[in-house]
Design a protein around this motif. Structure first.
Motif, PDB file in Angstrom:
ATOM      1  N   ASN A  34     -18.881 -15.112  -0.945  1.00 52.59           N
ATOM      2  CA  ASN A  34     -18.109 -14.419   0.077  1.00 52.59           C
ATOM      3  C   ASN A  34     -18.134 -12.932  -0.255  1.00 52.59           C
ATOM      4  OD1 ASN A  34     -16.159 -13.386   1.801  1.00 52.59           O
ATOM      5  ND2 ASN A  34     -14.851 -15.183   1.656  1.00 52.59           N
ATOM      6  N   THR A  81     -19.452 -17.608   8.680  1.00 52.96           N
ATOM      7  CA  THR A  81     -18.557 -18.713   8.366  1.00 52.96           C
ATOM      8  C   THR A  81     -18.274 -19.540   9.605  1.00 52.96           C
ATOM      9  OG1 THR A  81     -16.374 -19.347   7.524  1.00 52.96           O
ATOM     10  CG2 THR A  81     -16.520 -17.210   8.656  1.00 52.96           C
ATOM     11  N   VAL A 112     -19.112 -21.133   4.195  1.00 48.80           N
ATOM     12  CA  VAL A 112     -19.248 -19.681   4.104  1.00 48.80           C
ATOM     13  C   VAL A 112     -20.563 -19.377   3.402  1.00 48.80           C
ATOM     14  CG1 VAL A 112     -18.270 -17.548   3.180  1.00 48.80           C
ATOM     15  CG2 VAL A 112     -16.757 -19.363   3.994  1.00 48.80           C
TER      16      VAL A 112
END
Length: 349
Positions: A34, A81, A112
């Motif tokens: 992320n 995502t 993600v």
């Protein structure tokens, strides 16, 4: 406004450029990370709603998200995502990104993904303690252990060659520690940087740095810019934690600035060295290398599971390199010369 943008293309923010249909757009690298915040800078895609890291296009497929980034001038990759198993989303979210620093990204939940599409991302490899090697891809995983003395490949590629020198020290008498680093290759225009502990004094006074064979930064503190601008170097008090979360490991205490080297080499390489009593911690920051790379720092493919000692052994990259093949031009002088004996060279105390 949301409906008008997504269904009619009106009142949308961001800039869109025309792309030509062709082969599917494939990522340079895909990571289960992320990359919000420090991990990558936000780029506003055409149709984005929101500001900063929150600017996203909703309802796109992964392929459409890639195409949106590809058609945006500043965009270098995406964070995509579709929600997590615990928190499914009604609509996917596509975030434009640039200037990826993989070492600053966070672990990604299921659903993600970060994809770098147009350029090579930045990464970090740290060699700390006795010694632990935190690879490009094991930002949060277990470090590799390299306990044998000698000169070992940290980064081996056609463009960039970085070798670490390891030896037994007064503090670690049974497991080697990093005592130096040497760098060369076409990526830095054939220059050679070497910094290592040579003794006999302990601490920063026992270290020596050379650039193309010439001693540099001989006094403390000092700084240097090479005549051709290829090197910007500094030897001064610095905060190891500014360069890596494990920068202080074993020899750096818990706070404060410590004697350190910082070498910034054009175009995209930084070497930080924290000087210890007779060993050092090393942090390498650079971009993923086109054409591939190997060595203890890993292959930089965003897969931590293949950074294994067994793979290095299978490729003949786990053991020490003979001196006549080393990036270091001379045998080790201190603190112990077992590495030189392994090379078949003369032992010096």
């Amino acid at each position: 406004k949301i409906w008008c943008c997504q269904n009619g293309g009106f009142d949308c923010e961001g800039t869109r450029t025309t792309t030509t249909a062709g082969a599917p757009i494939m990522p340079v690298m895909a990571c289960d990370l992320n990359c919000f915040g420090d991990g990558a800078e936000a780029v506003k895609l055409y149709g984005s709603l929101g500001e900063g890291d929150g600017a996203a296009v909703r309802g796109l497929s992964l392929e459409q998200c890639r195409e949106s980034c590809h058609g945006t001038a500043d965009c270098e990759g995406i964070l995509y995502t579709s929600g997590t198993a615990a928190k499914p989303m009604r609509q996917s979210m596509c975030f434009g990104k640039k200037n990826f620093h993989i070492s600053k990204c966070q672990p990604g939940d299921l659903g993600v993904v970060t994809e770098v599409l147009k350029t090579m991302p930045w990464g970090q490899c740290a060699i700390v303690g006795d010694p632990h090697v935190i690879t490009w891809d094991r930002v949060f995983g277990q470090a590799l252990l390299q306990t044998d003395p000698g000169d070992h490949w940290l980064v081996k590629s056609t463009a960039l060659m970085i070798m670490g020198r390891f030896g037994f020290t007064d503090r670690f008498t049974n497991a080697s520690s990093a005592t130096g680093v040497a760098v060369t290759g076409p990526m830095i225009h054939g220059h050679r940087l070497v910094v290592e502990y040579v003794g006999p004094a302990q601490g920063h006074e026992g270290f020596k740095a050379t650039w193309d064979g010439q001693t540099i930064l001989a006094t403390f503190p000092s700084s240097l810019t090479a005549p051709d601008g290829a090197l910007h170097a500094r030897f001064d008090y610095m905060n190891p934690s500014d360069f890596h979360r494990e920068g202080r490991h074993t020899i750096g205490g818990t706070e404060g600035n410590l004697p350190s080297y910082l070498f910034e080499i054009e175009p995209d390489l930084s070497i930080y060295v924290l000087t210890g009593p007779d060993n050092c911690n090393i942090v390498i920051t650079t971009r993923k290398i086109q054409g591939g790379q190997e060595g203890y720092c890993g292959n930089f493919n965003c897969n931590p599971d293949d950074d294994l000692l067994e793979q290095l052994q299978a490729k003949g990259l786990a053991g020490p390199v003979p001196l006549n093949q080393s990036v270091f031009p001379e045998p080790p002088k201190a603190p112990r010369a077992l590495g030189a004996l392994l090379h078949g060279g003369p032992a010096e105390d």
